[in-house]
Motif scaffolding. Structure first.
Motif, short mmCIF file in Angstrom:
data_model
loop_
_atom_site.label_atom_id
_atom_site.label_comp_id
_atom_site.label_asym_id
_atom_site.label_seq_id
_atom_site.Cartn_x
_atom_site.Cartn_y
_atom_site.Cartn_z
N SER A 1 54.50 77.11 62.16
CA SER A 1 55.67 77.92 62.49
C SER A 1 55.33 79.09 63.41
CB SER A 1 56.33 78.44 61.21
OG SER A 1 55.43 79.24 60.48
N GLU B 1 57.76 72.24 70.08
CA GLU B 1 59.04 71.69 69.64
C GLU B 1 58.89 70.36 68.90
OE1 GLU B 1 61.93 71.63 72.85
OE2 GLU B 1 60.73 73.12 73.92
N PHE B 2 57.85 69.62 69.25
CA PHE B 2 57.66 68.29 68.66
C PHE B 2 56.20 68.12 68.24
CE2 PHE B 2 60.83 68.01 72.05
CZ PHE B 2 61.94 67.56 71.34
N GLU C 1 55.89 63.62 56.43
CA GLU C 1 57.35 63.58 56.38
C GLU C 1 57.93 64.22 57.65
OE1 GLU C 1 59.03 62.12 53.98
OE2 GLU C 1 57.24 61.61 52.81
N LYS C 2 59.23 63.98 57.88
CA LYS C 2 59.92 64.68 58.96
C LYS C 2 59.80 66.18 58.71
CE LYS C 2 63.16 61.03 60.24
NZ LYS C 2 64.58 60.65 60.44
N PRO C 3 59.83 67.03 59.71
CA PRO C 3 60.33 66.83 61.07
C PRO C 3 59.33 66.25 62.06
CG PRO C 3 59.70 69.09 60.82
CD PRO C 3 59.45 68.43 59.49
N LEU D 1 57.22 63.53 64.23
CA LEU D 1 57.55 62.24 64.81
C LEU D 1 56.41 61.26 64.56
CD1 LEU D 1 58.84 63.52 68.28
CD2 LEU D 1 60.23 62.88 66.29
#
Length: 298
Positions: free
Chosen positions: A117, A123-124, A133-135, A137
């Protein structure tokens, strides 16, 4: 020439010839071109564009190579980082080049997740192992969902392709900005100097592709010359497994650091040479001084 064109030319010429071997995984030139097209398309679909920086924190693997070509095909910039970097080191590096994407694997991601964070530019996050797990990809899902059609746009040869970080003579990291032209020309110059052809089998052992030596002199060089690249799996410095891989794959070339040549000599003196290494035609050392006695014993 740009790196996109370099791979496409090799794929058109060599087709189903094996370009990457990693354990039981074999990837042809056509496979590499197709898979990297899928990654390029997936990156475009999430909004990654020319000039965006993509940080890599990965071990040597076919996925590293696929993703690397996927990034440069759309004109984005690969920034390879050592997966062993500590958080304090990453704080300074990531604040300098501000990546939009981080590509890594689950073990590294588990260590980085609590502090992600603080890196506002990211962003990805693409997880190679799809173990988180998500977020985040999943690499497999991105590849599956991408189109294998070749990207239409051509990067300019003078566009930035890679940024490699080096401290040089100080402890302050500095990004060395390298263009498509510089990388492609260096790969060709090295291959020409080695007398390298599409009959050669390049061995990659104990030399990370996060370093320019492993990425340009070994990986890009192999693709440029139509050679095969054997990634010896595992993180340990097992000279025995390396020698076995040379025999099994009929390796013809090895580029490494002096420490590996010293280990090979030490093993040969203690245990004898147990593998058929007659396929080797060229060994090169770089990165540090290679003592004369190691050369003579080798």
């Amino acid at each position: 020439m740009n790196l996109k064109r370099m791979l496409e030319t090799a794929a058109d010429r060599y087709g189903e010839k094996t370009v990457v071997v990693s354990g039981d995984h074999r990837l042809s030139y056509s496979d590499l071109d197709s898979a990297s097209n899928k990654m390029a398309d997936a990156l475009l679909n999430i909004g990654i564009k020319k000039g965006d920086r993509v940080a890599f924190m990965l071990p040597n693997s076919p996925e590293f190579i696929i993703t690397c070509f996927g990034v440069v095909k759309i004109g984005a910039v690969v920034v390879p980082l050592d997966p062993k970097y500590k958080v304090a080191e990453l704080d300074e590096l990531l604040a300098d080049f501000l990546p939009r994407v981080l590509v890594t694997d689950s073990p590294t991601l588990e260590l980085l997740a609590p502090c992600l964070s603080r890196y506002k530019s990211i962003e990805f996050v693409i997880d190679l192992d799809s173990g988180q797990e998500k977020p985040f990809l999943a690499y497999d899902e991105l590849i599956t969902g991408g189109s294998e059609d070749r990207v239409g746009a051509e990067p300019d040869p003078d566009d930035t392709a890679f940024i490699f970080y080096t401290s040089g003579a100080s402890f302050t990291p500095r990004g060395a900005v390298l263009s498509h032209r510089a990388m492609a020309e260096e790969a060709k110059i090295l291959g020409d100097g080695f007398g390298q052809t599409d009959r050669d089998v390049m061995m990659l052992f104990a030399l990370p592709m996060s370093h320019v030596f492993g990425l340009v002199a070994v990986m890009l060089n192999a693709v440029c010359k139509g050679s095969s690249l054997v990634i010896v799996p595992g993180t340990g410095l097992s000279i025995g497994s390396f020698m076995t891989a040379i025999e099994q794959e009929r390796g013809t070339m090895f580029l490494g650091i002096p420490y590996i040549f010293a280990l090979a000599v030490d093993m040969a003196e203690k245990e004898g040479i147990k593998n058929d290494l007659s396929s080797l035609r060229l060994c090169c050392s770089s990165g540090d001084f290679l003592p004369d006695d190691v050369v003579e014993k080798f």
